[in-house]
Design a protein around this motif. Structure first.
Motif, PDB file in Angstrom:
ATOM      1  N   LEU A 113     -42.585  12.489  39.907  1.00 36.99           N
ATOM      2  CA  LEU A 113     -41.271  11.929  40.185  1.00 36.99           C
ATOM      3  C   LEU A 113     -40.521  12.942  41.041  1.00 36.99           C
ATOM      4  N   VAL A 114     -40.209  12.542  42.262  1.00 41.94           N
ATOM      5  CA  VAL A 114     -39.446  13.384  43.181  1.00 41.94           C
ATOM      6  C   VAL A 114     -37.990  12.966  43.051  1.00 41.94           C
ATOM      7  N   ARG A 115     -37.132  13.916  42.697  1.00 42.19           N
ATOM      8  CA  ARG A 115     -35.738  13.593  42.373  1.00 42.19           C
ATOM      9  C   ARG A 115     -34.817  14.713  42.788  1.00 42.19           C
ATOM     10  N   LYS A 116     -33.525  14.517  42.525  1.00 44.48           N
ATOM     11  CA  LYS A 116     -32.553  15.593  42.693  1.00 44.48           C
ATOM     12  C   LYS A 116     -31.532  15.498  41.561  1.00 44.48           C
ATOM     13  N   PRO A 117     -30.906  16.598  41.235  1.00 39.82           N
ATOM     14  CA  PRO A 117     -29.901  16.595  40.169  1.00 39.82           C
ATOM     15  C   PRO A 117     -28.717  15.691  40.524  1.00 39.82           C
ATOM     16  N   GLY A 118     -28.159  15.043  39.504  1.00 35.82           N
ATOM     17  CA  GLY A 118     -26.974  14.217  39.683  1.00 35.82           C
ATOM     18  C   GLY A 118     -27.230  12.839  40.252  1.00 35.82           C
ATOM     19  N   CYS A 119     -28.471  12.449  40.366  1.00 37.54           N
ATOM     20  CA  CYS A 119     -28.840  11.150  40.945  1.00 37.54           C
ATOM     21  C   CYS A 119     -29.065  10.148  39.814  1.00 37.54           C
ATOM     22  N   ALA A 151     -35.250   6.167  36.988  1.00 34.51           N
ATOM     23  CA  ALA A 151     -36.675   6.267  37.307  1.00 34.51           C
ATOM     24  C   ALA A 151     -37.391   7.143  36.291  1.00 34.51           C
ATOM     25  N   ARG A 152     -36.750   8.229  35.900  1.00 42.42           N
ATOM     26  CA  ARG A 152     -37.347   9.142  34.912  1.00 42.42           C
ATOM     27  C   ARG A 152     -37.620   8.411  33.595  1.00 42.42           C
ATOM     28  N   ALA A 153     -36.694   7.581  33.179  1.00 41.39           N
ATOM     29  CA  ALA A 153     -36.870   6.838  31.932  1.00 41.39           C
ATOM     30  C   ALA A 153     -38.079   5.909  32.019  1.00 41.39           C
ATOM     31  N   VAL A 154     -38.253   5.235  33.144  1.00 39.78           N
ATOM     32  CA  VAL A 154     -39.388   4.324  33.317  1.00 39.78           C
ATOM     33  C   VAL A 154     -40.692   5.111  33.359  1.00 39.78           C
ATOM     34  N   VAL A 155     -40.730   6.169  34.156  1.00 39.27           N
ATOM     35  CA  VAL A 155     -41.944   6.985  34.279  1.00 39.27           C
ATOM     36  C   VAL A 155     -42.326   7.582  32.924  1.00 39.27           C
ATOM     37  N   PRO A 178     -50.481  12.074  32.495  1.00 36.32           N
ATOM     38  CA  PRO A 178     -49.634  13.236  32.732  1.00 36.32           C
ATOM     39  C   PRO A 178     -48.667  12.960  33.883  1.00 36.32           C
ATOM     40  N   TRP A 179     -47.476  13.534  33.772  1.00 40.12           N
ATOM     41  CA  TRP A 179     -46.504  13.359  34.841  1.00 40.12           C
ATOM     42  C   TRP A 179     -45.679  14.626  34.976  1.00 40.12           C
ATOM     43  N   GLU A 180     -45.061  14.759  36.151  1.00 39.93           N
ATOM     44  CA  GLU A 180     -44.251  15.922  36.455  1.00 39.93           C
ATOM     45  C   GLU A 180     -43.047  15.496  37.280  1.00 39.93           C
ATOM     46  N   GLU A 181     -42.046  16.365  37.307  1.00 41.22           N
ATOM     47  CA  GLU A 181     -40.873  16.140  38.144  1.00 41.22           C
ATOM     48  C   GLU A 181     -40.798  17.241  39.189  1.00 41.22           C
ATOM     49  N   ARG A 228     -36.049   2.191  43.121  1.00 43.35           N
ATOM     50  CA  ARG A 228     -36.153   1.571  41.795  1.00 43.35           C
ATOM     51  C   ARG A 228     -37.621   1.486  41.388  1.00 43.35           C
ATOM     52  N   VAL A 229     -37.906   1.863  40.149  1.00 45.85           N
ATOM     53  CA  VAL A 229     -39.282   1.886  39.654  1.00 45.85           C
ATOM     54  C   VAL A 229     -39.485   0.692  38.730  1.00 45.85           C
ATOM     55  N   ASP A 230     -40.454  -0.133  39.060  1.00 42.66           N
ATOM     56  CA  ASP A 230     -40.802  -1.282  38.241  1.00 42.66           C
ATOM     57  C   ASP A 230     -41.896  -0.861  37.260  1.00 42.66           C
ATOM     58  N   ALA A 231     -41.615  -0.959  35.967  1.00 39.97           N
ATOM     59  CA  ALA A 231     -42.539  -0.494  34.936  1.00 39.97           C
ATOM     60  C   ALA A 231     -43.886  -1.208  35.008  1.00 39.97           C
ATOM     61  N   GLU A 232     -43.887  -2.509  35.187  1.00 36.75           N
ATOM     62  CA  GLU A 232     -45.153  -3.261  35.218  1.00 36.75           C
ATOM     63  C   GLU A 232     -45.982  -2.895  36.440  1.00 36.75           C
ATOM     64  N   ARG A 233     -45.340  -2.722  37.573  1.00 38.93           N
ATOM     65  CA  ARG A 233     -46.063  -2.337  38.790  1.00 38.93           C
ATOM     66  C   ARG A 233     -46.678  -0.948  38.632  1.00 38.93           C
ATOM     67  N   LEU A 234     -45.926  -0.014  38.056  1.00 38.10           N
ATOM     68  CA  LEU A 234     -46.459   1.326  37.820  1.00 38.10           C
ATOM     69  C   LEU A 234     -47.620   1.282  36.836  1.00 38.10           C
ATOM     70  N   ARG A 235     -47.470   0.515  35.775  1.00 43.67           N
ATOM     71  CA  ARG A 235     -48.530   0.377  34.773  1.00 43.67           C
ATOM     72  C   ARG A 235     -49.810  -0.155  35.422  1.00 43.67           C
ATOM     73  N   ARG A 236     -49.676  -1.195  36.244  1.00 47.02           N
ATOM     74  CA  ARG A 236     -50.861  -1.765  36.929  1.00 47.02           C
ATOM     75  C   ARG A 236     -51.523  -0.734  37.843  1.00 47.02           C
ATOM     76  N   ALA A 237     -50.720   0.036  38.545  1.00 46.58           N
ATOM     77  CA  ALA A 237     -51.267   1.049  39.451  1.00 46.58           C
ATOM     78  C   ALA A 237     -52.039   2.126  38.685  1.00 46.58           C
ATOM     79  N   LEU A 238     -51.592   2.426  37.487  1.00 43.17           N
ATOM     80  CA  LEU A 238     -52.229   3.500  36.721  1.00 43.17           C
ATOM     81  C   LEU A 238     -53.503   3.084  36.002  1.00 43.17           C
ATOM     82  N   VAL A 239     -53.668   1.808  35.740  1.00 48.87           N
ATOM     83  CA  VAL A 239     -54.862   1.367  35.015  1.00 48.87           C
ATOM     84  C   VAL A 239     -55.923   0.764  35.931  1.00 48.87           C
TER      85      VAL A 239
END
Length: 104
Positions: free
Chosen positions: A32-38, A44-48, A58-61, A92-103
């Motif tokens: 997850l590429v982010r910046k403070p205060g965004c 996105a962090r919550a979804v990831v 595994p995931w990282e910021e 915006r991060v779509d949870a289902e799309r991310l899930r499909r990409a990971l499996v």
């Protein structure tokens, strides 16, 4: 169940792993590429965190204010989600799309 021809079995067994074959989610890496205060980054962090936690991925910021290369590449798109180093989505991060990409 029908028997497969020995020729088919030999060909299938010798074939290299196709990139479209499912992979073990634990072999993946989400960044997850982010910046403070965004606020979108927080969303996105919550979804990831949820999706990766469910799948054991595994995931990282990474903070674009601390990495000039990431800043130059993504400053207009944050938050950005990378899967195995490739851009998966931004804003915006779509949870289902991310899930499909990971499996897959």
């Amino acid at each position: 169940m029908a028997r497969m021809s020995p020729l088919f079995r030999r060909t299938a067994a010798a074939a290299p792993r196709d990139a479209a074959e499912p992979r073990d989610p634990q072999e993946r890496l989400v960044t997850l590429v982010r910046k403070p205060g965004c606020h979108l980054c927080d969303d996105a962090r919550a979804v990831v965190e949820t999706v990766c936690g469910e799948l054991g991925v595994p995931w990282e910021e990474k903070d674009i204010t601390r990495d000039q290369r990431l800043h130059d590449a993504y400053w207009e798109q944050i938050p950005v989600v990378l899967v195995d180093g490739e851009q998966h989505t931004f804003w915006r991060v779509d949870a289902e799309r991310l899930r499909r990409a990971l499996v897959r």
